[in-house]
Every structure is written in C-alpha cells, then in structure tokens.
Design an enzyme around this catalytic site. Structure first.
Site, PDB file in Angstrom:
ATOM      1  N   SER A  52       5.714   4.773  -4.384  1.00  0.00           N
ATOM      2  CA  SER A  52       5.518   4.921  -5.826  1.00  0.00           C
ATOM      3  C   SER A  52       4.096   4.493  -6.178  1.00  0.00           C
ATOM      4  O   SER A  52       3.429   3.806  -5.398  1.00  0.00           O
ATOM      5  CB  SER A  52       6.527   4.072  -6.585  1.00  0.00           C
ATOM      6  N   HIS A 109       9.489 -13.190 -19.188  1.00  0.00           N
ATOM      7  CA  HIS A 109       9.858 -13.076 -20.600  1.00  0.00           C
ATOM      8  C   HIS A 109      11.356 -13.311 -20.662  1.00  0.00           C
ATOM      9  O   HIS A 109      12.095 -12.916 -19.749  1.00  0.00           O
ATOM     10  CB  HIS A 109       9.485 -11.685 -21.130  1.00  0.00           C
TER      11      HIS A 109
END
Length: 330
Positions: A52, A109
């Site tokens: 990727s 996060h």
C-alpha cells in the site's frame, strides 16, 4: 481547574526503550511517531498493508512493515493511529485475534475508547499519548531538538505501570521539551472535538467566509476582502501563539485594539456561546460520534457533498490566485 505541566526534567524515556512498539497506520501521525521513537532509541515496526502507499512509505523509511495483526502480535506496545472511524473495525477484525500475549494498547486520540467503538479486554493496559498538533509539526520540531505539547492518560492499568509507560512514550516523542499534561480519555476527546468544531476548524473557517462575503456583498474588491479576512489571520494567530491574546493586542494599533474590544463581543456574542454549548453537549452525549460513524458507514455522502460545496465558495479561487502571487521568489 488547572493541571501540572510536566517537562523533560520529570520525564524518563527509558521505560519505552525496553518495549517493542508497533505503529498501526503510517499516515501523518504514524510516520511522525515511528520516526521520533526510532530516533529516541525505541525499537519500532509498522503495521500497514504491504504494497500500500503507506506501507511503501514506511518501507522506504527503513521500517519493518507487517500487516496490522502480525505487527501487533510482534510488539509489546500497540499504538493505533489509523483514522477514528476505522479503528473499531480494524480492532475487531485484525488486531483482537493477535492480542493473546497481552500487549499495552496505546491511542493517539481517545475517540474509540470514549465512544465505545473499541472495548479492550480488562487485562490489557490502555494508554493515551496524544500530541497537540499535526504529525508533520511533531516530526519537524523533533528534528529541531524541540517538541509540541502532548496529552497523556490511562484508561486501564492492570499491571500498575501504564502511567510510567505513557509518560515515557511522550518523552520519546520529544514532547517533554514543550510540555506534557495528564488527562482522561474523555477530557482529551471531548475538548479536541469541541475545539475542532467550534473554534480552530469550524469556527475560524465560518468566520473567515462570513467576513469575506460581507465585504464582497457590500461592493468591496474580492482581493481586499481576502487580505483583510483570510490572509491576515495567520499574522494575528502567530502573534497570539507567541505572546498570548494580551500580547497580540500590544502589537497592533490603538485603532485595532479599540475595534477589537468594542465590536468583537458584538459579533461573537452570547448567542454564539450558547450554540457552542449545544455543540459541546452533542460531543459529550456521544450524539456527534454516533452521527459521524453512521456517516462513515454509509460512505460519507454528506461529507463529500459539503466538501464540494465548500470548495466552490468564491473565496477559494481568489485565495489560490493571491497565494500564488504572494509566494516568495528565489
């Protein structure tokens, strides 16, 4: 209510150097985490699809790259840095089957933990290490022997060392040079979403466009409207960043000061604050998270439509033209 700010004098990067860290996702944050940790003496591998674009970038940067599941299985600390909306599915399908050796789960996060898209097993330590800024800046400041602030928290601590490891990770990122503050996953997530929606992203862009439209509709040239409502924004925000709001006011004219203090509160008035509270309530209740996950699962049609609409605003072509003219020549 204030919190103590920790710096390098009180932080020790040694504990994280004894762990092998898998960075799951090699985007802006993932690349910065991986490179800063490696340069701080931490053994790092990257979880990404081999072949990727992100996997190729990590390979070219010299990292061992494995699919997410095998990368997690090979590490003692698993830092999940793929986008919020993808984390739940990634965890269930790719990571969970490989977590039998009880690694530490880390997050950049708190969204997935706060809103329950990931529910870790109770025997897994779960920590938060959230730099306050984009990955590009996190990396740049590190290379300059500096850092950006970081929020650190603990969600689960079955072994009693999660806080030590989280603070050590933040130190290895370079954040001890700027300041580390401790907070819960909920505090970090809710303040972050609120700030994005009402001030630093949503609020600022809406204010710029409204000012631009007001001047243009009153017959003023688009160029002047752009200079006054968009171009100068960076100049003033830089002053606030360097000196604070009071310091910014010391650097502007008396005319600007008077206009700021007498007209600003008329524009950003109690009604705006009331609507900010409504936005905060939607964040706190989970309504925004539920709405966003549903939007993502539907293919994000509303996001695409709103992005297209925003890109068609008249401020975009005039801004692009002026920014091209304003670029410094070599």
């Amino acid at each position: 209510m204030s919190r103590r700010i920790l710096t390098d004098r009180e932080l020790d990067p040694a504990p994280i150097r004894g762990q092998r860290v898998a960075i799951i996702g090699y985007g802006n944050q993932g690349a910065a985490h991986a490179q800063n940790l490696r340069d701080s003496g931490v053994q790092v591998l990257v979880g990404a699809r081999p072949g990727s674009p992100s996997g190729e970038a990590a390979t070219q940067a010299g990292f061992e790259v494995l699919p997410a599941g095998p990368a997690a299985a090979a590490a003692q600390v698993v830092m999940i840095l793929v986008p919020d909306e993808r984390q739940g599915e990634l965890y269930q399908k790719e990571l969970l089957p490989h977590l039998g050796h009880h690694p530490v789960l880390a997050f950049g996060h708190g969204f997935a933990i706060r809103f329950g898209t990931i529910t870790p097993r109770p025997e897994l330590p779960v920590i938060l290490v959230a730099p306050v800024g984009p990955g590009r800046l996190l990396r740049q400041r590190y290379t300059e022997n500096n850092g950006i602030p970081c929020v650190v928290g603990v969600h689960q601590d079955p072994r009693g060392n999660a806080r030590t490891l989280a603070l050590s990770y933040a130190a290895a990122l370079g954040s001890g040079k700027a300041g580390v503050v401790e907070a819960s996953f909920a505090e970090e997530t809710e303040t972050d979403l609120f700030g994005e929606q009402t001030v630093i992203c949503g609020g600022v862009t809406a204010l710029i466009k409204a000012g631009f439209e007001t001047l243009v509709e009153a017959g003023y040239p688009e160029e002047l409207a752009y200079f006054e409502c968009a171009h100068q924004m960076k100049l003033l925000v830089d002053l606030i960043h360097e000196r604070g709001i009071a310091g910014m006011r010391e650097a502007i004219s008396n005319t600007a000061k008077y206009g700021d203090l007498t007209r600003g509160p008329r524009v950003i008035d109690a009604g705006v604050k009331a609507r900010m509270k409504e936005a905060l309530a939607e964040v706190q209740s989970g309504a925004f998270a539920k709405e966003w996950i549903a939007e993502y699962q539907a293919g994000a049609p509303q996001l695409a439509a709103k992005m297209k609409e925003a890109q068609a605003h008249p401020i975009e072509p005039i801004g692009a033209r002026l920014r091209g003219l304003l670029k410094p020549t070599s």
